[in-house]
Design a protein around this motif. Structure first.
Motif, mmCIF file in Angstrom:
data_model
loop_
_atom_site.group_PDB
_atom_site.id
_atom_site.type_symbol
_atom_site.label_atom_id
_atom_site.label_comp_id
_atom_site.label_asym_id
_atom_site.label_seq_id
_atom_site.Cartn_x
_atom_site.Cartn_y
_atom_site.Cartn_z
ATOM 1 N N ASP A 103 66.789 31.572 31.667
ATOM 2 C CA ASP A 103 67.420 32.341 30.589
ATOM 3 C C ASP A 103 67.312 33.856 30.793
ATOM 4 O O ASP A 103 68.046 34.617 30.176
ATOM 5 C CB ASP A 103 66.798 31.922 29.250
ATOM 6 C CG ASP A 103 67.658 32.324 28.055
ATOM 7 O OD1 ASP A 103 68.890 32.217 28.166
ATOM 8 O OD2 ASP A 103 67.098 32.761 27.036
ATOM 9 N N ASP A 104 66.395 34.305 31.652
ATOM 10 C CA ASP A 104 66.236 35.748 31.884
ATOM 11 C C ASP A 104 67.486 36.336 32.535
ATOM 12 O O ASP A 104 68.187 35.649 33.279
ATOM 13 C CB ASP A 104 65.048 36.021 32.806
ATOM 14 C CG ASP A 104 63.734 35.574 32.195
ATOM 15 O OD1 ASP A 104 63.182 36.330 31.378
ATOM 16 O OD2 ASP A 104 63.281 34.456 32.538
ATOM 17 N N GLU A 105 67.673 37.622 32.285
ATOM 18 C CA GLU A 105 68.811 38.329 32.894
ATOM 19 C C GLU A 105 68.771 38.159 34.416
ATOM 20 O O GLU A 105 69.768 37.809 35.045
ATOM 21 C CB GLU A 105 68.718 39.819 32.513
ATOM 22 C CG GLU A 105 70.016 40.581 32.674
ATOM 23 C CD GLU A 105 71.190 39.954 31.911
ATOM 24 O OE1 GLU A 105 70.987 39.541 30.757
ATOM 25 O OE2 GLU A 105 72.288 39.879 32.501
ATOM 26 N N THR A 107 66.281 36.248 37.456
ATOM 27 C CA THR A 107 65.259 35.212 37.567
ATOM 28 C C THR A 107 63.941 35.830 38.066
ATOM 29 O O THR A 107 63.912 36.426 39.145
ATOM 30 C CB THR A 107 65.714 34.126 38.560
ATOM 31 O OG1 THR A 107 67.056 33.746 38.221
ATOM 32 C CG2 THR A 107 64.796 32.923 38.502
ATOM 33 N N PRO A 108 62.871 35.705 37.280
ATOM 34 C CA PRO A 108 61.588 36.251 37.735
ATOM 35 C C PRO A 108 61.144 35.589 39.052
ATOM 36 O O PRO A 108 61.482 34.438 39.314
ATOM 37 C CB PRO A 108 60.623 35.881 36.599
ATOM 38 C CG PRO A 108 61.483 35.608 35.413
ATOM 39 C CD PRO A 108 62.771 35.079 35.959
ATOM 40 N N ASN A 251 63.297 41.827 42.760
ATOM 41 C CA ASN A 251 62.977 42.353 41.428
ATOM 42 C C ASN A 251 61.904 43.443 41.501
ATOM 43 O O ASN A 251 60.996 43.509 40.673
ATOM 44 C CB ASN A 251 62.529 41.232 40.489
ATOM 45 C CG ASN A 251 63.627 40.200 40.266
ATOM 46 O OD1 ASN A 251 64.803 40.553 40.149
ATOM 47 N ND2 ASN A 251 63.266 38.936 40.237
#
Lengths: 438, 166
Positions: A103-105, A107-108, A251
């Motif tokens: 769901d994150d903008e 992906t972690p 990231n």
């Protein structure tokens, strides 16, 4: 003598890489008895495998234990990964991310899916890591250190979606062998590195260049030194695209070891297997690359459509290039029970190898009617795009919310499975969740 | 003639010594291990309850727990051939690789041949037909048509409080 017995076991399992397991799992054997990780249950399976009881357990070769425990029922966390990932295989490591964790903008790092074919390198020394560019169509052979790559070429960051070619394999009928990916072999991260084309041009690309391929530092499951695990690549035109990267950061942080630390290729829009991990060598070929998993049936689909279950000879299988348009509902998690008065907000991600996503629609009546979602514009091509909508339900009962994305090339997701293929690639059928309204 | 008796006794003595030495070597070869073993640290059995089906003590009970026809620890279906499948397949890879796949007997045979060709799997001998029967029976393809329905029974239903969410 007990030692004889150990050698006998070694004959079966001598190729098991003890050290790699140590790195991966943090499992270590007791230096004296070497039975530090003999856990409950292992004995049962191993005794059965050997047809005898393990009397000389303290002489048991340490390298065998992790293999014997490969089915391990012990809950374990993948190094650098959050709990909640679904582990499909632990040797080699393959793990996918459930849709509600995407769901994150972006992906972690600790939620990004893992598709390993071999064993990641151990004891990585970043200061001595090098990348060598060579091949028939390279003007010269040139080697760069990581520091040279970072200082010599423009550093760029793109949000790029990586999806395994076999994502969604689980749904094919007749079934295809391999990791039975459900929906979660996909993620989108901000990748930082240099453009592959800048480096290739620095080396010099001959006019007869056809393919650009990689070699990495992972080791084969058999432990055989020098045996290449996987070596794939992309056509030169893809390698020369603006967004094709040699990346060292994800990231803004180091790439997780399981995802290719310290260096990897990233090609958005192509099967993720093209984006070589633990990258140490790039070859510019004057022919379509022929490394392991480039040929035969791997990452290939029938050149012409076939009926489900058809046996297709190798020479009628074509290499997968562009990945199809696809989307996922990342909120809510399937199984939500809501009150009828509420409007249900839904969120998700859509991606394509085309220029961009044009529309995403939702349906609660199995496609009889579709309503539009709001789709966010992305920063760059090959990034996934977030979408959202508010869904209302006419009455109480069981519903399925389906979403369908259409890209700028006009391609839309099918509601049924797309063309069957022997290895189960490219399933981009619509995602759906179950909702109960009470 | 007078010299010969003088030679014989030492020769016999040497022969006797050789015989004794030979016997000692033979004895050592036969029993040396067990004799030496008593001077060494004896092999220590693992400090855990030995595998006894249904022993019901300690942690081992969980290992052999069968729930709804499934062997809980591996997730494998508990059926004829289970022991051999578990012992053979999970020696090298996760049982998940078995349980997540579906194939006909022919399909499973192909996978075994592939593992033998590429992954170093040994000749399964008499176990092969047992393994194949287990796999083809318990992990056969189901006809799910062009797309399976959502497995409603497998869904973990939860209450979504939307006021809290928004």
């Amino acid at each position: 003598m007990p030692d004889k017995k150990v050698i006998g076991l070694h004959e079966l399992y001598e190729k098991d890489p003890i050290e790699a397991d140590k790195l991966l799992w943090g499992r270590t054997s007791d230096p004296v008895t070497r039975r530090g990780f003999l856990q409950k249950g292992a004995l049962t399976a191993l005794s059965l495998a050997l047809g005898s009881n393990m009397v000389f357990a303290n002489n048991f070769p340490a390298g065998m234990i992790p293999a014997g425990l490969a089915y391990s029922d012990q809950p374990f966390n993948l190094p650098g990964k959050r709990a909640g990932m679904v582990v499909l295989n632990d040797k080699p490591i393959n793990a996918e991310t459930p849709p509600h964790l995407l769901d994150d903008e972006l992906t972690p790092n600790d939620l990004f899916f893992v598709r390993n074919n071999g064993i990641p390198p151990e004891s990585i020394d970043v200061s001595s890591w090098t990348l060598t560019i060579e091949g028939e169509s390279a003007s010269q052979k040139k080697t760069y250190t990581l520091a040279e790559l970072k200082s010599k070429f423009e550093n760029v960051t793109y949000n790029l979606t990586l999806e395994c070619g076999g994502n969604g394999r689980k749904e094919f009928n007749p079934p295809a062998k391999g990791n039975q990916w459900s929906t979660g072999a996909v993620g989108c991260a901000a990748w930082t590195g240099v453009r592959l084309r800048d480096v290739l041009k620095d080396v010099g690309v001959k006019s007869n260049a056809v393919y650009v391929a990689y070699y990495g530092q992972d080791t084969h499951l058999s432990g055989e030194a020098g045996k290449v695990v996987i070596s794939r690549g992309v056509p030169v035109t893809k390698a020369m695209e603006e967004e094709s990267l040699i990346a060292w950061a994800m990231n803004g942080k180091d790439i997780p070891v399981l995802n290719g630390y310290p260096l990897r290729l990233v090609f958005g829009g192509f099967p993720a297997s093209c984006s070589g991990k633990w990258l140490s060598q790039v070859v510019i070929r004057d022919q379509v690359h022929d490394g392991p998993k480039m040929t035969g049936q791997s990452y290939r689909v029938p050149c012409k459509p076939v009926a489900p279950g058809t046996k297709v000879p190798d020479d009628e299988m074509c290499i997968i290039e562009e990945m199809p348009v696809k989307s996922l509902i990342t909120f809510p998690k399937t199984g939500a029970t809501i009150k009828q008065t509420a409007r249900l907000p839904i969120r998700g991600k859509a991606w394509t190898s085309a220029e961009k996503i044009k529309t995403v629609e939702w349906s609660i009546d199995f496609g009889s009617s579709w309503s539009p979602c709001t789709v966010r514009v992305s920063d760059n091509r090959y990034s996934w795009q977030s979408f959202d909508a508010n869904v209302s339900f006419p009455e109480t009962g069981y519903y399925e919310v389906w979403v369908r994305a259409t890209d700028s090339a006009g391609a839309a997701q099918p509601m049924l499975l797309p063309g069957w293929n022997p290895r189960g690639y490219l399933n981009n059928a619509c995602h759906r969740i179950a909702v109960k309204v009470s | 003639m007078s010299k010969r008796p003088d030679v014989l006794p030492p020769m016999l003595a040497i022969l006797n010594l050789a015989l004794m030495a030979f016997a000692l070597v033979l004895l050592f070869l036969l029993f040396g291990d067990s004799v030496m073993q008593s001077f060494r640290n004896r092999p220590v059995p693992m400090d855990m309850t030995a595998y006894r089906p249904g022993s019901g003590t300690g942690g081992m009970a969980d290992e052999d727990q069968i729930k709804d026809g499934i062997h809980v620890a591996t997730g494998l279906i508990y059926a004829e051939g289970f022991d051999i499948v578990r012992g053979t397949c999970t020696a090298c890879h996760s049982a998940k690789l078995v349980t997540q796949n579906r194939a006909t007997r022919e399909g499973w045979t192909e996978m075994i041949r592939w593992m033998q060709a590429k992954q170093g799997l040994w000749d399964l001998g008499a176990n092969e037909p047992i393994i194949l029967s287990y796999l083809a029976t318990n992990y056969a393809p189901e006809d799910i048509g062009r797309r399976a329905s959502i497995d409603v029974d497998a869904i973990e239903w939860y209450v979504l409080d939307l006021e809290k969410e928004q």
